[in-house]
Design a protein around this motif. Structure first.
Motif, PDB file in Angstrom:
ATOM      1  N   THR A 137       0.819  -1.214   0.000  1.00  0.00           N
ATOM      2  CA  THR A 137       0.000   0.000   0.000  1.00  0.00           C
ATOM      3  C   THR A 137       0.853   1.264   0.000  1.00  0.00           C
ATOM      4  O   THR A 137       0.308   2.367  -0.064  1.00  0.00           O
ATOM      5  CB  THR A 137      -0.931   0.038   1.223  1.00  0.00           C
ATOM      6  N   LEU A 138       2.163   1.089   0.103  1.00  0.00           N
ATOM      7  CA  LEU A 138       3.089   2.212   0.124  1.00  0.00           C
ATOM      8  C   LEU A 138       4.144   2.027  -0.955  1.00  0.00           C
ATOM      9  O   LEU A 138       4.494   0.893  -1.307  1.00  0.00           O
ATOM     10  CB  LEU A 138       3.807   2.316   1.476  1.00  0.00           C
ATOM     11  N   ASP A 139       4.653   3.133  -1.463  1.00  0.00           N
ATOM     12  CA  ASP A 139       5.842   3.124  -2.318  1.00  0.00           C
ATOM     13  C   ASP A 139       6.955   3.762  -1.494  1.00  0.00           C
ATOM     14  O   ASP A 139       6.931   4.953  -1.223  1.00  0.00           O
ATOM     15  CB  ASP A 139       5.572   3.913  -3.603  1.00  0.00           C
ATOM     16  N   VAL A 140       7.897   2.950  -1.050  1.00  0.00           N
ATOM     17  CA  VAL A 140       8.930   3.399  -0.120  1.00  0.00           C
ATOM     18  C   VAL A 140      10.274   3.493  -0.827  1.00  0.00           C
ATOM     19  O   VAL A 140      10.698   2.544  -1.490  1.00  0.00           O
ATOM     20  CB  VAL A 140       9.032   2.440   1.082  1.00  0.00           C
ATOM     21  N   THR A 141      10.940   4.626  -0.695  1.00  0.00           N
ATOM     22  CA  THR A 141      12.286   4.791  -1.240  1.00  0.00           C
ATOM     23  C   THR A 141      13.214   5.307  -0.150  1.00  0.00           C
ATOM     24  O   THR A 141      12.777   5.988   0.783  1.00  0.00           O
ATOM     25  CB  THR A 141      12.309   5.767  -2.440  1.00  0.00           C
ATOM     26  N   ASN A 142      14.490   4.971  -0.291  1.00  0.00           N
ATOM     27  CA  ASN A 142      15.492   5.370   0.689  1.00  0.00           C
ATOM     28  C   ASN A 142      16.737   5.789  -0.088  1.00  0.00           C
ATOM     29  O   ASN A 142      17.491   4.951  -0.569  1.00  0.00           O
ATOM     30  CB  ASN A 142      15.794   4.200   1.625  1.00  0.00           C
ATOM     31  N   ASP A 143      16.914   7.104  -0.223  1.00  0.00           N
ATOM     32  CA  ASP A 143      17.985   7.583  -1.100  1.00  0.00           C
ATOM     33  C   ASP A 143      18.600   8.859  -0.533  1.00  0.00           C
ATOM     34  O   ASP A 143      17.895   9.825  -0.228  1.00  0.00           O
ATOM     35  CB  ASP A 143      17.403   7.842  -2.498  1.00  0.00           C
ATOM     36  N   GLY A 144      19.917   8.868  -0.400  1.00  0.00           N
ATOM     37  CA  GLY A 144      20.630  10.074   0.007  1.00  0.00           C
ATOM     38  C   GLY A 144      20.245  10.601   1.362  1.00  0.00           C
ATOM     39  O   GLY A 144      20.237  11.822   1.586  1.00  0.00           O
ATOM     40  N   GLY A 145      19.892   9.706   2.276  1.00  0.00           N
ATOM     41  CA  GLY A 145      19.500  10.127   3.610  1.00  0.00           C
ATOM     42  C   GLY A 145      18.043  10.495   3.750  1.00  0.00           C
ATOM     43  O   GLY A 145      17.587  10.844   4.845  1.00  0.00           O
ATOM     44  N   VAL A 146      17.287  10.431   2.646  1.00  0.00           N
ATOM     45  CA  VAL A 146      15.854  10.771   2.662  1.00  0.00           C
ATOM     46  C   VAL A 146      15.040   9.493   2.516  1.00  0.00           C
ATOM     47  O   VAL A 146      15.118   8.799   1.495  1.00  0.00           O
ATOM     48  CB  VAL A 146      15.495  11.759   1.531  1.00  0.00           C
ATOM     49  N   TYR A 147      14.260   9.172   3.526  1.00  0.00           N
ATOM     50  CA  TYR A 147      13.375   8.005   3.509  1.00  0.00           C
ATOM     51  C   TYR A 147      11.973   8.506   3.169  1.00  0.00           C
ATOM     52  O   TYR A 147      11.340   9.214   3.958  1.00  0.00           O
ATOM     53  CB  TYR A 147      13.383   7.328   4.874  1.00  0.00           C
ATOM     54  N   THR A 148      11.499   8.176   1.959  1.00  0.00           N
ATOM     55  CA  THR A 148      10.215   8.690   1.487  1.00  0.00           C
ATOM     56  C   THR A 148       9.139   7.622   1.565  1.00  0.00           C
ATOM     57  O   THR A 148       9.290   6.522   1.018  1.00  0.00           O
ATOM     58  CB  THR A 148      10.321   9.198   0.039  1.00  0.00           C
ATOM     59  N   ILE A 149       8.052   7.952   2.230  1.00  0.00           N
ATOM     60  CA  ILE A 149       6.884   7.083   2.344  1.00  0.00           C
ATOM     61  C   ILE A 149       5.786   7.688   1.483  1.00  0.00           C
ATOM     62  O   ILE A 149       5.240   8.739   1.802  1.00  0.00           O
ATOM     63  CB  ILE A 149       6.410   6.975   3.803  1.00  0.00           C
ATOM     64  N   LYS A 150       5.489   7.023   0.374  1.00  0.00           N
ATOM     65  CA  LYS A 150       4.457   7.529  -0.533  1.00  0.00           C
ATOM     66  C   LYS A 150       3.218   6.637  -0.427  1.00  0.00           C
ATOM     67  O   LYS A 150       3.263   5.442  -0.725  1.00  0.00           O
ATOM     68  CB  LYS A 150       4.972   7.553  -1.980  1.00  0.00           C
ATOM     69  N   LEU A 151       2.116   7.208   0.016  1.00  0.00           N
ATOM     70  CA  LEU A 151       0.857   6.461   0.102  1.00  0.00           C
ATOM     71  C   LEU A 151       0.458   6.054  -1.306  1.00  0.00           C
ATOM     72  O   LEU A 151       0.392   6.899  -2.208  1.00  0.00           O
ATOM     73  CB  LEU A 151      -0.222   7.318   0.760  1.00  0.00           C
ATOM     74  N   ASN A 152       0.180   4.764  -1.507  1.00  0.00           N
ATOM     75  CA  ASN A 152       0.080   4.257  -2.872  1.00  0.00           C
ATOM     76  C   ASN A 152      -1.184   3.440  -3.104  1.00  0.00           C
ATOM     77  O   ASN A 152      -1.128   2.278  -3.505  1.00  0.00           O
ATOM     78  CB  ASN A 152       1.326   3.430  -3.199  1.00  0.00           C
ATOM     79  N   ARG A 153      -2.342   4.074  -2.862  1.00  0.00           N
ATOM     80  CA  ARG A 153      -3.636   3.501  -3.249  1.00  0.00           C
ATOM     81  C   ARG A 153      -4.390   4.583  -4.043  1.00  0.00           C
ATOM     82  O   ARG A 153      -5.466   5.033  -3.633  1.00  0.00           O
ATOM     83  CB  ARG A 153      -4.452   3.071  -2.038  1.00  0.00           C
ATOM     84  N   PRO A 154      -3.841   5.013  -5.181  1.00  0.00           N
ATOM     85  CA  PRO A 154      -4.425   6.172  -5.870  1.00  0.00           C
ATOM     86  C   PRO A 154      -5.869   5.970  -6.300  1.00  0.00           C
ATOM     87  O   PRO A 154      -6.640   6.936  -6.328  1.00  0.00           O
ATOM     88  CB  PRO A 154      -3.493   6.364  -7.075  1.00  0.00           C
ATOM     89  N   ASN A 155      -6.256   4.733  -6.634  1.00  0.00           N
ATOM     90  CA  ASN A 155      -7.638   4.491  -7.041  1.00  0.00           C
ATOM     91  C   ASN A 155      -8.620   4.611  -5.878  1.00  0.00           C
ATOM     92  O   ASN A 155      -9.829   4.688  -6.086  1.00  0.00           O
ATOM     93  CB  ASN A 155      -7.763   3.109  -7.684  1.00  0.00           C
ATOM     94  N   LYS A 156      -8.093   4.594  -4.666  1.00  0.00           N
ATOM     95  CA  LYS A 156      -8.926   4.788  -3.466  1.00  0.00           C
ATOM     96  C   LYS A 156      -8.596   6.132  -2.817  1.00  0.00           C
ATOM     97  O   LYS A 156      -8.877   6.340  -1.638  1.00  0.00           O
ATOM     98  CB  LYS A 156      -8.669   3.655  -2.460  1.00  0.00           C
ATOM     99  N   LYS A 157      -7.987   7.022  -3.573  1.00  0.00           N
ATOM    100  CA  LYS A 157      -7.573   8.327  -3.062  1.00  0.00           C
ATOM    101  C   LYS A 157      -6.677   8.178  -1.834  1.00  0.00           C
ATOM    102  O   LYS A 157      -6.704   8.992  -0.914  1.00  0.00           O
ATOM    103  CB  LYS A 157      -8.795   9.201  -2.745  1.00  0.00           C
ATOM    104  N   ASN A 158      -5.866   7.106  -1.863  1.00  0.00           N
ATOM    105  CA  ASN A 158      -4.901   6.811  -0.795  1.00  0.00           C
ATOM    106  C   ASN A 158      -5.558   6.690   0.571  1.00  0.00           C
ATOM    107  O   ASN A 158      -4.966   7.035   1.604  1.00  0.00           O
ATOM    108  CB  ASN A 158      -3.793   7.872  -0.762  1.00  0.00           C
ATOM    109  N   ALA A 159      -6.796   6.169   0.589  1.00  0.00           N
ATOM    110  CA  ALA A 159      -7.475   5.912   1.858  1.00  0.00           C
ATOM    111  C   ALA A 159      -6.702   4.863   2.650  1.00  0.00           C
ATOM    112  O   ALA A 159      -6.103   3.941   2.094  1.00  0.00           O
ATOM    113  CB  ALA A 159      -8.903   5.433   1.602  1.00  0.00           C
ATOM    114  N   ILE A 160      -6.723   4.982   3.963  1.00  0.00           N
ATOM    115  CA  ILE A 160      -5.925   4.119   4.834  1.00  0.00           C
ATOM    116  C   ILE A 160      -6.753   2.909   5.264  1.00  0.00           C
ATOM    117  O   ILE A 160      -7.666   3.033   6.096  1.00  0.00           O
ATOM    118  CB  ILE A 160      -5.433   4.883   6.076  1.00  0.00           C
ATOM    119  N   ASN A 161      -6.444   1.746   4.716  1.00  0.00           N
ATOM    120  CA  ASN A 161      -7.072   0.518   5.196  1.00  0.00           C
ATOM    121  C   ASN A 161      -6.200  -0.090   6.284  1.00  0.00           C
ATOM    122  O   ASN A 161      -5.152   0.443   6.639  1.00  0.00           O
ATOM    123  CB  ASN A 161      -7.319  -0.459   4.039  1.00  0.00           C
ATOM    124  N   PHE A 162      -6.608  -1.226   6.838  1.00  0.00           N
ATOM    125  CA  PHE A 162      -5.849  -1.833   7.932  1.00  0.00           C
ATOM    126  C   PHE A 162      -4.430  -2.179   7.509  1.00  0.00           C
ATOM    127  O   PHE A 162      -3.481  -2.050   8.279  1.00  0.00           O
ATOM    128  CB  PHE A 162      -6.572  -3.083   8.437  1.00  0.00           C
TER     129      PHE A 162
END
Length: 392
Positions: A137-162
């Protein structure tokens, strides 16, 4: 234990969901009622091949059209209030009124065709982190000291399920534990930041399971918010579009929040018979004053990015056309700062309130557990689903 229960309570997949009502006796008694029979059978089979699960408002529409097509006008007794799923399905079916079975079949076919046409071909994952495979449900990247958490349910408007609740906590833990990470960033995929709690979390719960769902939901939410309270490194929100519910309330626990000028912020708790979370009952009045906080937390006011800036919820607003470039330039500059200096400074500025925030979080979750079991909450969510399905 919590993760196991969370997975058990998760909204069921489309195949299991369809089989649950298609395998009943009504499915076995389908008669040749018109010119749409062949296409109707094909649509049922095609629905089971969808790669992405429809939203719950769409599920209700599919269910209602299937029942109308195979059984005609709604002819069963309305379930009791505590049978949330049964009542939602009954209301959706009953809302179709007197439309004919052939007309229902045609609408069912059209809806499945629309769903199949909206599906996008699979593309390689964008995540570059070695742990990216852990997240669905997330697109996670870790680059150059930056840990990016991208919510990745675009068809559900990134709604948070369990599942996303679980993965988001895991991602924050990884960012905290990785010695190479200087700071963490949270943003969204697509044109929505996050539409808040997926109300599908309230679906597929039997009447006698409401109490267990509410109590386990309280545990999940408290653990989720605690992950923000205890995060030891700078945490930056990159709000790329509209934000709702818990995705807004936890922003008071971030260290910086940057927003596109197209972003909006909305916490419609009383509209849904619920109450504030994310420590917002404490952080919002401190950030913006009691009266301004009440507009959001009590009276469901939706505010613009500029208004969020004026209320100290957002650090800076950028023009949408230059948003990503400007914010990423800023983040890259921050990532070059001495990481231990950043952590020690955050510790000094946040430590005095840490215990207070945990107490607030616990109390907010206790109130929400009560709210989720209330008839008022059930009616509000039922009304939401009824309005959503009627727009389809």
């Amino acid at each position: 234990m919590a993760a196991s229960l969370m997975r058990r309570l998760r909204v069921v997949g489309v195949n299991k969901w369809m089989n649950a009502f298609q395998n009943r006796s009504i499915h076995l008694s389908v008669r040749a009622l018109g010119a749409f029979d062949d296409d109707f059978e094909k649509a049922k089979n095609r629905l089971n091949t969808l790669k992405e699960e429809p939203g719950n408002d769409v599920k209700l529409r599919i269910y209602a059209l299937f029942k109308q097509a195979t059984n005609g006008k709604c002819n069963t007794q309305k379930p009791g209030m505590m049978d949330f799923v049964g009542k939602a399905k009954w209301d959706a079916w009953n809302s179709l009124g007197d439309i004919t079975q052939d007309a229902a079949k045609q609408k069912y076919i059209e809806l499945v065709d629309e769903l199949a046409g909206k599906e996008k071909p699979e593309t390689p994952a964008e995540s570059t982190t070695a742990t990216g495979s852990k997240f669905t449900t997330l697109d996670v990247t870790n680059d150059g000291g930056v840990y990016t958490i991208k919510l990745n349910r675009p068809n559900k408007k990134n709604a948070i399920n369990f599942e996303m609740y679980d993965e988001w906590v895991l991602a924050l833990k990884e960012a905290a534990d990785d010695k190479n990470v200087v700071l963490a960033v949270v943003t969204g995929t697509g044109d929505f930041y996050c539409s808040g709690n997926d109300l599908g979390n309230f679906m597929d719960i039997p009447p006698d399971g409401v109490k267990a769902m509410a109590e386990e939901g309280g545990i999940i939410l408290e653990r989720f918010v605690s992950a923000f309270i205890d995060f030891p490194k700078p945490l930056i929100g990159v709000i790329n579009g509209p934000a709702l519910g818990v995705s807004v309330t936890v922003l008071g626990l971030f260290d910086a929040v940057y927003a596109t000028d197209k972003a909006t912020f909305h916490t419609p708790f009383s509209n849904l018979g619920q109450s504030p979370e994310g420590c917002s009952s404490y952080t919002f009045p401190r950030l913006m004053g009691a009266a301004k906080a009440s507009e959001l937390l009590l009276f469901n006011k939706k505010i613009t990015a500029q208004e969020a800036f004026d209320r100290n919820l957002v650090t800076e607003v950028f023009p949408d056309h230059d948003f990503q470039r400007s914010v990423q330039t800023r983040i890259q500059q921050y990532a070059k700062l001495p990481k231990m200096s950043l952590q020690k400074s955050k510790f000094l500025s946040r430590e005095a309130e840490r215990e207070i925030l945990h107490q607030v979080n616990k109390r907010e979750c206790e109130v929400l557990v009560e709210r989720w079991q209330s008839e008022e909450c059930f009616k509000a969510i039922m009304n939401f689903f009824s309005k959503s399905s009627s727009k389809l």
